[in-house]
Design an enzyme around this catalytic site. Structure first.
Site, PDB file in Angstrom:
ATOM      1  N   THR A   1      -7.085   8.606  -6.493  1.00 28.42           N
ATOM      2  CA  THR A   1      -7.494   9.030  -5.143  1.00 28.42           C
ATOM      3  C   THR A   1      -6.860   8.158  -4.053  1.00 28.42           C
ATOM      4  OG1 THR A   1      -9.391   7.541  -5.094  1.00 28.42           O
ATOM      5  CG2 THR A   1      -9.749   9.735  -6.046  1.00 28.42           C
TER       6      THR A   1
ATOM      7  N   ASP B   1       4.770  -8.209  -0.741  1.00 22.29           N
ATOM      8  CA  ASP B   1       3.375  -8.242  -1.191  1.00 22.29           C
ATOM      9  C   ASP B   1       2.779  -9.614  -0.860  1.00 22.29           C
ATOM     10  OD1 ASP B   1       1.521  -6.748  -3.642  1.00 22.29           O
ATOM     11  OD2 ASP B   1       1.098  -8.807  -3.036  1.00 22.29           O
TER      12      ASP B   1
ATOM     13  N   ARG C   1      -7.445  -0.415  -5.532  1.00 23.21           N
ATOM     14  CA  ARG C   1      -7.087   0.937  -5.122  1.00 23.21           C
ATOM     15  C   ARG C   1      -7.166   1.889  -6.323  1.00 23.21           C
ATOM     16  NH1 ARG C   1      -1.469   2.799  -2.357  1.00 23.21           N
ATOM     17  NH2 ARG C   1      -1.659   0.814  -1.311  1.00 23.21           N
TER      18      ARG C   1
ATOM     19  N   ASP D   1       1.155 -11.558  -3.873  1.00 25.97           N
ATOM     20  CA  ASP D   1       2.163 -12.091  -4.804  1.00 25.97           C
ATOM     21  C   ASP D   1       2.887 -13.278  -4.197  1.00 25.97           C
ATOM     22  OD1 ASP D   1       1.592 -10.360  -6.840  1.00 25.97           O
ATOM     23  OD2 ASP D   1       3.225  -8.973  -6.403  1.00 25.97           O
TER      24      ASP D   1
HETATM   25  N1  URA Z   1      -0.061  -5.163   1.171  1.00 26.95           N
HETATM   26  C1  URA Z   1       0.918  -6.087   1.116  1.00 26.95           C
HETATM   27  O1  URA Z   1       0.743  -7.166   0.572  1.00 26.95           O
HETATM   28  N2  URA Z   1       2.103  -5.798   1.696  1.00 26.95           N
HETATM   29  C2  URA Z   1       2.343  -4.624   2.308  1.00 26.95           C
HETATM   30  O2  URA Z   1       3.440  -4.433   2.821  1.00 26.95           O
HETATM   31  C3  URA Z   1       1.300  -3.672   2.342  1.00 26.95           C
HETATM   32  C4  URA Z   1       0.120  -3.966   1.767  1.00 26.95           C
END
Ligand code: URA
Length: 209
Positions: free
Chosen positions: A108, A200, A104, A203
């Site tokens: 932007t 996440d 990302r 993670d």
């Molecule tokens: N990506 C993730 O891993 N978790 C989220 O809540 C949003 C995007």
């Protein structure tokens, strides 16, 4: 407009509860994501075409069924998509696997492609794009755009959890792509995390932070 299918199978929903739980350890989380991927693949492939084939059983010749040679390509979006890809590949071992990596842009917030590798005959294949989280929709839209640029056209999107915002963005950009999800959550927070979500996904799959 594309179809959005929430998979309400009790096994999927049961496992999703543990996947969401922040106390679920990394190893268990990874196993559960893998298992839900396989259960979802069962549903996503429900309409694959079959053909008749003759088979000699030890007793006599009979007509059996076989997938009618339709070629499939799995495309996990790096890196969290890898967590669901392996089990789906186990179910469909003849599938080819493409990969796409996106990051990302901090200014932007656009998803930018940094890696892409697809089978040469992608235009002939049914393509399953895999990413556990459909949050803003930016990665899914960019990944599918990248696949279409290379000739892919028969595309389905598979994820564990979607935010309504992401579904809307994806449907708007790619109305031909059906979306398969295990849960449709409430919203995105100010950091674009899905609420309630699971945190996440990358993670939690790979034990990073
Ligand atoms: N990506 C993730 O891993 N978790 C989220 O809540 C949003 C995007």
């Amino acid at each position: 407009m594309s179809k959005v299918q929430v998979m309400e199978h009790p096994l999927i929903q049961h496992k999703m509860g543990f996947i969401r739980d922040k106390n679920t350890p990394t190893k268990t989380f990874r196993e559960l994501v893998d298992e839900v991927g396989m259960l979802m693949a069962y549903e996503v492939t429900r309409n694959l075409d079959l053909e008749d084939v003759e088979v000699d059983t030890p007793i006599q010749t009979t007509t059996a069924k076989r997938l009618s040679g339709k070629k499939i390509c799995l495309v996990p979006i790096l890196r969290a998509g890898l967590g669901m890809q392996e089990s789906i590949h186990k179910l469909i071992p003849s599938a080819r696997v493409g990969h796409i990596g996106l990051y990302r842009d901090p200014d932007t917030l656009q998803a930018i492609e940094y890696y892409a590798k697809f089978p040469g005959d992608i235009e002939e294949r049914d393509i399953f794009v895999i990413d556990p989280m459909l949050a803003t929709g930016a990665s899914a839209v960019e990944a599918i755009t990248a696949i279409k640029k290379r000739g892919g056209s028969k595309i389905r999107f598979i994820c564990l959890i979607a935010a309504p915002e992401g579904v809307e963005v994806l449907q708007e950009a790619h109305p031909d792509v059906d979306i398969y999800i295990a849960a449709l959550d409430d919203r995105l927070d100010e950091h674009s995390y899905i609420v309630p979500g699971l945190g996440d996904a990358g993670d939690r799959l790979f034990g990073t932070k």
